[in-house]
Design a protein around this motif. Structure first.
Motif, short mmCIF file in Angstrom:
data_model
loop_
_atom_site.label_atom_id
_atom_site.label_comp_id
_atom_site.label_asym_id
_atom_site.label_seq_id
_atom_site.Cartn_x
_atom_site.Cartn_y
_atom_site.Cartn_z
N TYR A 65 -10.23 6.79 11.02
CA TYR A 65 -10.11 5.52 11.72
C TYR A 65 -8.64 5.11 11.76
O TYR A 65 -7.85 5.50 10.90
N VAL A 66 -8.28 4.32 12.77
CA VAL A 66 -6.94 3.76 12.80
C VAL A 66 -6.76 2.93 11.53
O VAL A 66 -7.60 2.10 11.20
N PHE A 67 -5.66 3.16 10.84
CA PHE A 67 -5.46 2.49 9.56
C PHE A 67 -5.24 1.00 9.73
O PHE A 67 -4.53 0.55 10.63
N HIS A 68 -5.86 0.23 8.85
CA HIS A 68 -5.66 -1.22 8.82
C HIS A 68 -5.44 -1.64 7.37
O HIS A 68 -6.24 -1.34 6.50
N GLN A 69 -4.35 -2.34 7.14
CA GLN A 69 -3.99 -2.70 5.77
C GLN A 69 -4.91 -3.76 5.19
O GLN A 69 -5.45 -4.62 5.90
N ASP A 70 -5.11 -3.70 3.87
CA ASP A 70 -5.81 -4.76 3.16
C ASP A 70 -5.03 -6.06 3.35
O ASP A 70 -3.83 -6.12 3.08
N PRO A 71 -5.67 -7.13 3.85
CA PRO A 71 -4.95 -8.36 4.16
C PRO A 71 -4.20 -8.97 2.98
O PRO A 71 -3.08 -9.46 3.14
N ASN A 72 -4.79 -8.96 1.79
CA ASN A 72 -4.09 -9.51 0.63
C ASN A 72 -2.86 -8.70 0.28
O ASN A 72 -1.81 -9.25 -0.07
N PHE A 73 -2.97 -7.39 0.37
CA PHE A 73 -1.82 -6.52 0.08
C PHE A 73 -0.71 -6.76 1.10
O PHE A 73 0.47 -6.87 0.74
N TYR A 74 -1.09 -6.87 2.37
CA TYR A 74 -0.09 -7.14 3.41
C TYR A 74 0.54 -8.51 3.20
O TYR A 74 1.76 -8.68 3.34
N TYR A 75 -0.26 -9.49 2.87
CA TYR A 75 0.20 -10.87 2.65
C TYR A 75 1.30 -10.92 1.59
O TYR A 75 2.27 -11.66 1.72
N LEU A 76 1.15 -10.10 0.57
CA LEU A 76 2.10 -10.13 -0.54
C LEU A 76 3.27 -9.16 -0.39
O LEU A 76 4.28 -9.33 -1.07
N THR A 77 3.14 -8.17 0.49
CA THR A 77 4.18 -7.14 0.55
C THR A 77 4.78 -6.91 1.93
O THR A 77 5.95 -6.55 2.05
N GLY A 78 3.99 -7.03 3.00
CA GLY A 78 4.43 -6.66 4.34
C GLY A 78 4.30 -5.17 4.61
O GLY A 78 4.61 -4.71 5.72
N TYR A 79 3.82 -4.41 3.64
CA TYR A 79 3.69 -2.96 3.78
C TYR A 79 2.46 -2.63 4.61
O TYR A 79 1.37 -3.12 4.33
N ARG A 80 2.61 -1.78 5.64
CA ARG A 80 1.52 -1.52 6.58
C ARG A 80 1.05 -0.07 6.54
O ARG A 80 0.51 0.44 7.52
N GLU A 81 1.22 0.60 5.42
CA GLU A 81 0.79 1.98 5.26
C GLU A 81 -0.22 2.08 4.12
O GLU A 81 -0.30 1.19 3.27
N PRO A 82 -0.99 3.18 4.09
CA PRO A 82 -1.94 3.37 2.98
C PRO A 82 -1.21 3.84 1.72
O PRO A 82 0.00 4.07 1.71
N ASN A 83 -2.00 3.96 0.64
CA ASN A 83 -1.54 4.60 -0.59
C ASN A 83 -0.37 3.88 -1.24
O ASN A 83 0.64 4.50 -1.61
N GLY A 84 -0.51 2.58 -1.39
CA GLY A 84 0.51 1.78 -2.06
C GLY A 84 -0.09 0.95 -3.18
O GLY A 84 -1.30 0.69 -3.22
N VAL A 85 0.76 0.51 -4.10
CA VAL A 85 0.35 -0.37 -5.20
C VAL A 85 1.44 -1.41 -5.42
O VAL A 85 2.63 -1.07 -5.45
N LEU A 86 1.04 -2.66 -5.57
CA LEU A 86 1.96 -3.73 -5.97
C LEU A 86 1.63 -4.12 -7.40
O LEU A 86 0.48 -4.40 -7.74
N VAL A 87 2.67 -4.15 -8.24
CA VAL A 87 2.52 -4.61 -9.62
C VAL A 87 3.43 -5.83 -9.78
O VAL A 87 4.64 -5.73 -9.60
#
Length: 540
Positions: A65-87
Motif C-alpha cells: 500500500y502507499v505508505f502513510h505515516q502514523d499521525p502521532n509520529f508525524y505530529y512529533l517529528t515531521g518524518y514521513r517514512e517508515p521504520n523510525g523511532v522517536l525517543v
C-alpha cells in the motif's frame, strides 16, 4: 563560451525550479519541535516516551500500500517514512562524550539500491538538517543501543497492534521487538477495558455481595470470550468459601495494579489534548484541505448526470483533489446513490448508473497530512422530489441548529442533542415514526468529531475550545422496506461540514459547497467543464 555558460545556467535553473520542485508548505520543523517540547513539559521526572513510525503494509504479492505515516509520529517529528523511532526524555541525558540531549530520532538508513526503486530517503543527515534533530541515527542503531528503559520511573508508549510483517533490515517489526526486549514489556499484564471493568467490580465489592458480582461476570462472559475463559474469574465464581473468594479477590486487586513502569494511557491522553486544539499553522493546512473538498463537491454538482456511475463521480472528486496537489484522500471515498446512501460507510461505489436517485457523497482531501470531511447529498437529475426535499430540509434544519452551538464553553454533546430533537420531531410530523420518543434507527450516529491529521482526530470531547475544528453531520437514512410510507424508501441524506470554533462564534470552513436545496439545484444547473469530456467506447 558565453553561450555555453548561458546554457548551463538555464539548465540549472530549470532543474532547480522545474523538474525538482516538491511541496514546500508542510508543517515546519519548528512546529514539530514545539510539539515535542510541549509533550515533554507534561512528562514527569525520570520518564521517557517512545513512539514508532508506521510500517509498510502489504496490498498483494510484491505490491505494498502507499505508505502513510502514523499521525502521532508525524505530529512529533515531521518524518514521513517508515521504520523510525522517536525517543523523548523528560530530563537531559549525557552521552559518552559528555554531550547532553533530550531526544533521539532513529530513521531508516540511506540505501542506493532501495532508493533507485522506491525514491530517496531522508537519512541521518536529512533528519538533522531538514527535521532539526541534533541526535539522529540509523534505525539499526536503536536495536544496538544500550538504552536502559528499566531505569526510568515511567516509559510511555501507545498500545501495540502487532499487525506488521518482518521485512529485511531494521524494520518496525525488529524495532518493536528490540524495545520489548529492552523494556521487559509483557502484554499479559495490561488489562483490556472489559477485563478492567469486571476486575474492578470484583475488587470493590464486599465478599458478602459476591452474588451480585458473579451476575456481572456471567453477563459480561456472554459478550466476551476473554471474560468467559479468565482463570481468576472462574475460580472466584466456583470458590466454595468466603476465605477462598477473598484470596482470589486479592489476586484480582493486584492484577489491577501491574508491576511495570510501562504506561499505555499517558501518551494517547496527552496527545489527544494537544491535537484537539489547532495551532495557526495547522489551521492553514486544514482549511485548505476543507476548501479543496468543498470545491470537489461543487464540481461534481455541475458535472453530475443520471447516466454516470458512482465510481465516475468519485473520480471527479479525487481529480479535483489531485489538481490542487492533495496527496491522498483522507479516508475511503463514499458515493452512494439511492439505497446505497443508507449504508453509512458504503465504499464499494460500484453502481453503474445513479439514475434519478439522491447521491450521498462523503469525501475529504488530505492535504499535507490534514484531512477534511465534507458530505453533500444531491439529486442526480438536478431536482429534488417533494419527499426528498422534506427529508433534506429536516436534516438541514438540524444541522443549522447544531452549528449554532459550536461556541467556546458549550458541551460537545449539545449539537447532537439539538439535532436529534429536531429530527425526531420532524420524523413524527411526517408520519415516519409514531412519537417523538420512539426509538428508531433512522439517525443512528452522532454528529460531531474532531478532524486534523486523522479524519477522526483524537480529543477529550468535553467542551468546545477556541481553534477546535469539529464536524457537524446529522443524517436521516430510510432504507427500502422501512416501516413508513414507501415514498421515503431509499432516501439517505447526510449533510456534513467542518466547523471552526472561534471567539466570534462558529465558522463553517466548507461553506463554499452549497447546502440548501435551492442552492444545490442552482449550482447543478450550471455548465461543467467536463460536459464535453467524452472518452471512446471500449465495448464496441
Amino acid at each position: 563560451m558565453k553561450r555555453l555558460k548561458f546554457t548551463l545556467i538555464l539548465f540549472l535553473t530549470i532543474s532547480l525550479n522545474g523538474f525538482s520542485q516538491t511541496p514546500t508548505d508542510f508543517l515546519s520543523k519548528e512546529f514539530h519541535k514545539e510539539r515535542r517540547d510541549l509533550l515533554r513539559s507534561k512528562m514527569p521526572a525520570n520518564s521517557v516516551t517512545v513512539v514508532f513510525a508506521n510500517p509498510l503494509r502489504n496490498r498483494a504479492n510484491d505490491v505494498d500500500y502507499v505508505f502513510h505515516q502514523d499521525p502521532n509520529f508525524y505530529y512529533l517529528t515531521g518524518y514521513r517514512e517508515p521504520n523510525g523511532v522517536l525517543v523523548l526524555f523528560s530530563d537531559d541525558q549525557t552521552d559518552a562524550d559528555g554531550n547532553t540531549y533530550n531526544e533521539i530520532l532513529y530513521v531508516q538508513k540511506r540505501d542506493k539500491r532501495a532508493e533507485q526503486w522506491n525514491g530517496k530517503r531522508l537519512g541521518v543527515e536529512g533528519a538533522k538538517n531538514e527535521l532539526g534533530f541534533k541526535m539522529a541515527f540509523n534505525a539499526s542503531e536503536f536495536i544496538e543501543s544500550n538504552i536502559d528503559f528499566k531505569k526510568f520511573d515511567k516509559v510511555f508508549i501507545e498500545k501495540f497492534n502487532d499487525d506488521y510483517r518482518n521485512l529485511s533490515g531494521a524494520d518496525v517489526f525488529d524495532l518493536v521487538k528490540s524495545f520489548k526486549q529492552k523494556s521487559g514489556y509483557d502484554p499479559n499484564i495490561f488489562l483490556s477495558q472489559i477485563k478492567k471493568y469486571v476486575y474492578s467490580n470484583v475488587a470493590e465489592t464486599p465478599i458478602e455481595s459476591s452474588a451480585n458480582v458473579i451476575s456481572i461476570i456471567d453477563r459480561m462472559a456472554d459478550r466476551s470470550s476473554e471474560i468467559k475463559n479468565d482463570e481468576l474469574l472462574n475460580k472466584y465464581k466456583s470458590a466454595e468459601s468466603d476465605k477462598l473468594k477473598n484470596e482470589i479477590k486479592q489476586k484480582i486487586s493486584l492484577a489491577l495494579k501491574p508491576k511495570t513502569n510501562i504506561d499505555l494511557s499517558f501518551l494517547s491522553a496527552n496527545l489527544a489534548t494537544m491535537r484537539e486544539v489547532k495551532t495557526a499553522a495547522e489551521l492553514k493546512l486544514l482549511t485548505k484541505a476543507v476548501r479543496i473538498s468543498a470545491v470537489g463537491q461543487i464540481e461534481v454538482m455541475k458535472a453530475m448526470k443520471p447516466h454516470m456511475s458512482e465510481t465516475e463521480l468519485q473520480g471527479i472528486h479525487e481529480f479535483v483533489y489531485k489538481k490542487y496537489g492533495a496527496e491522498y484522500e483522507g479516508y475511503p471515498s463514499i458515493v452512494g446513490a439511492g439505497n446505497n446512501g443508507c449504508i453509512l460507510h458504503y465504499i464499494e461505489n460500484n453502481k453503474t448508473k445513479v439514475a434519478n436517485d439522491l447521491v450521498l457523497m462523503d469525501l475529504g482531501a488530505e492535504y499535507r497530512g490534514f484531512t477534511a470531511d465534507v458530505t453533500r447529498t444531491i439529486p442526480a437529475n438536478g431536482k429534488f422530489t417533494k419527499a426528498q426535499k422534506e427529508i433534506y430540509d429536516l436534516v438541514y434544519e438540524a444541522q443549522e441548529a447544531g452549528i449554532a452551538l459550536y461556541t467556546i464553553g458549550e458541551k460537545m454533546s449539545a449539537p447532537n442533542q439539538a439535532a436529534r430533537k429536531i429530527i425526531n420531531q420532524g420524523l413524527f410530523e411526517l408520519g415516519i415514526i409514531k412519537s417523538v420518543d420512539e426509538r428508531h434507527n433512522y439517525f443512528p450516529h452522532g454528529t460531531s468529531h474532531h478532524i486534523g491529521l486523522d479524519v477522526h482526530d483524537p480529543g477529550n470531547y468535553n467542551t468546545f475550545e477556541e481553534n477546535m475544528v469539529v464536524t457537524m453531520e446529522p443524517g436521516i437514512y430510510i432504507p427500502e422496506g422501512s416501516a413508513c410510507d414507501k415514498k421515503y424508501w431509499g432516501i439517505g441524506i447526510r449533510i456534513e461540514d467542518d466547523i471552526l470554533v472561534t471567539k466570534k462564534g462558529p465558522v463553517n470552513l466548507s461553506a463554499e459547497a452549497p447546502r440548501t436545496t435551492e442552492e444545490i439545484e442552482k449550482m447543478m444547473a450550471k455548465k461543467s467543464v467536463l460536459d464535453e469530456f467524452v472518452l471512446p467506447n471500449l465495448d464496441k
